[in-house]
Design a protein around this motif. Structure first.
Motif, PDB file in Angstrom:
ATOM      1  N   TYR A 127       0.784  -1.227   0.000  1.00 58.13           N
ATOM      2  CA  TYR A 127       0.000   0.000   0.000  1.00 58.13           C
ATOM      3  C   TYR A 127       0.823   1.288   0.000  1.00 58.13           C
ATOM      4  N   ILE A 128       2.080   1.238   0.365  1.00 51.63           N
ATOM      5  CA  ILE A 128       2.901   2.447   0.380  1.00 51.63           C
ATOM      6  C   ILE A 128       4.004   2.272  -0.654  1.00 51.63           C
ATOM      7  N   ARG A 129       3.831   2.905  -1.792  1.00 51.30           N
ATOM      8  CA  ARG A 129       4.795   2.735  -2.864  1.00 51.30           C
ATOM      9  C   ARG A 129       4.757   3.940  -3.794  1.00 51.30           C
ATOM     10  N   LEU A 130       5.919   4.310  -4.293  1.00 47.76           N
ATOM     11  CA  LEU A 130       6.028   5.388  -5.267  1.00 47.76           C
ATOM     12  C   LEU A 130       5.699   4.878  -6.664  1.00 47.76           C
ATOM     13  N   PRO A 131       5.118   5.725  -7.497  1.00 48.22           N
ATOM     14  CA  PRO A 131       4.929   5.318  -8.895  1.00 48.22           C
ATOM     15  C   PRO A 131       6.283   5.293  -9.600  1.00 48.22           C
ATOM     16  N   ARG A 132       6.666   4.152 -10.099  1.00 50.77           N
ATOM     17  CA  ARG A 132       7.989   4.031 -10.717  1.00 50.77           C
ATOM     18  C   ARG A 132       7.905   3.900 -12.231  1.00 50.77           C
ATOM     19  N   ARG A 133       6.727   3.574 -12.739  1.00 56.95           N
ATOM     20  CA  ARG A 133       6.565   3.468 -14.195  1.00 56.95           C
ATOM     21  C   ARG A 133       5.991   4.770 -14.730  1.00 56.95           C
ATOM     22  N   ILE A 134       6.366   5.103 -15.935  1.00 51.08           N
ATOM     23  CA  ILE A 134       5.958   6.387 -16.499  1.00 51.08           C
ATOM     24  C   ILE A 134       4.440   6.483 -16.632  1.00 51.08           C
ATOM     25  N   GLU A 135       3.764   5.349 -16.884  1.00 51.00           N
ATOM     26  CA  GLU A 135       2.305   5.374 -16.999  1.00 51.00           C
ATOM     27  C   GLU A 135       1.663   5.765 -15.665  1.00 51.00           C
ATOM     28  N   GLU A 136       2.215   5.241 -14.572  1.00 53.02           N
ATOM     29  CA  GLU A 136       1.691   5.598 -13.250  1.00 53.02           C
ATOM     30  C   GLU A 136       1.925   7.072 -12.961  1.00 53.02           C
ATOM     31  N   CYS A 137       3.102   7.560 -13.296  1.00 52.26           N
ATOM     32  CA  CYS A 137       3.414   8.969 -13.059  1.00 52.26           C
ATOM     33  C   CYS A 137       2.479   9.866 -13.861  1.00 52.26           C
ATOM     34  N   ARG A 138       2.199   9.501 -15.080  1.00 47.78           N
ATOM     35  CA  ARG A 138       1.295  10.306 -15.907  1.00 47.78           C
ATOM     36  C   ARG A 138      -0.103  10.349 -15.310  1.00 47.78           C
ATOM     37  N   ARG A 139      -0.594   9.212 -14.807  1.00 47.48           N
ATOM     38  CA  ARG A 139      -1.926   9.188 -14.204  1.00 47.48           C
ATOM     39  C   ARG A 139      -1.966  10.091 -12.974  1.00 47.48           C
ATOM     40  N   ASN A 140      -0.930   9.982 -12.128  1.00 48.23           N
ATOM     41  CA  ASN A 140      -0.879  10.836 -10.941  1.00 48.23           C
ATOM     42  C   ASN A 140      -0.852  12.314 -11.336  1.00 48.23           C
ATOM     43  N   ALA A 141      -0.015  12.639 -12.325  1.00 58.48           N
ATOM     44  CA  ALA A 141       0.129  14.030 -12.751  1.00 58.48           C
ATOM     45  C   ALA A 141      -1.172  14.582 -13.329  1.00 58.48           C
TER      46      ALA A 141
END
Length: 242
Positions: A127-141
């Motif tokens: 449950y506690i993890r940083l987005p490490r894939r670019i797709e995850e980062c894009r969704r967060n952004a």
């Protein structure tokens, strides 16, 4: 310190079971009935709504459920409610004990068991993890941009002080700027308030910028292990780096 001996290990276990059984029989009659509380009242008392409490019960069921029911052992839900009430309302275990119809020693044992289960490496990794894939980062952004119009931000970072009892060793370094004893906890969360990273090992006198500088999070960004072009949003206590 005095120690009371009750005999061999089996006798000690029986003695502990008898104490817990007394508490459990009381709790059958006096434990709060959530069905008699409105949703707002449940949140006010436990900081979780019904669905959140049910989620925790299901999540922790295997790790804190009683091994046997012959002594009317406290259920997983009772243990979760005892823990949430204590964490939500303050540091006096006797109050929690009276509310839930158990003894103070039982509250102490339940807190240790439930918090240990919540802090297990398996749950932390899940449950506690940083987005490490670019797709995850894009969704967060995209999510954060839709909320606050900040571009390319994948999360917000800040420090929060958790008050503690003054320690006996190096007491002075735990005194924060408000003169209280605390641990300064660094938290990174996304647009849905999901915690993505947490550091909780620094005393209250330490500045937010130092905690970041010496964290694993800092090295992930500095050494290029995170996707390029994304940022964390923080206040003026943090350097303008990413």
């Amino acid at each position: 310190m005095a120690m009371i001996s009750t005999g061999d290990g089996d006798d000690l276990l029986d003695f502990s079971n008898r104490l817990e059984t007394e508490d459990q029989e009381m709790s059958m009659d006096r434990a709060p009935d959530l069905d008699n509380l409105q949703d707002g009242e449940i949140i006010e008392r436990y900081r979780f709504d019904r669905n959140g409490i049910d989620f925790l019960v299901a999540l922790l069921g295997q790790s804190i459920q009683p091994k046997a029911l012959r002594n009317k052992a406290l259920s997983t839900k009772q243990k979760v409610l005892i823990t949430l009430r204590y964490l939500a309302t303050g540091p006096i275990q006797l109050n929690d004990a009276d509310i839930h119809g158990v003894s103070q020693p039982t509250v102490s044992r339940v807190l240790s068991q439930v918090i240990a289960a919540l802090s297990s490496p398996e749950l932390i990794r899940r449950y506690i993890r940083l987005p490490r894939r670019i797709e995850e980062c894009r969704r967060n952004a995209e999510h954060i941009r839709g909320i606050a119009r900040f571009p390319s931000v994948i999360g917000a970072i800040d420090g929060t002080h958790i008050n503690i009892v003054a320690p006996h060793v190096q007491e002075e370094i735990y005194v924060n700027r408000k003169g209280q004893h605390s641990v300064n906890v660094q938290v990174v969360f996304d647009g849905s308030y999901n915690i993505m990273d947490v550091v909780c090992r620094w005393p209250g006198s330490v500045h937010d910028s130092r905690i970041l500088r010496e964290s694993g999070l800092f090295h992930l960004f500095e050494n290029g292990h995170m996707p390029q072009g994304f940022h964390l949003l923080g206040d003026s206590g943090y350097p303008a780096k990413w």
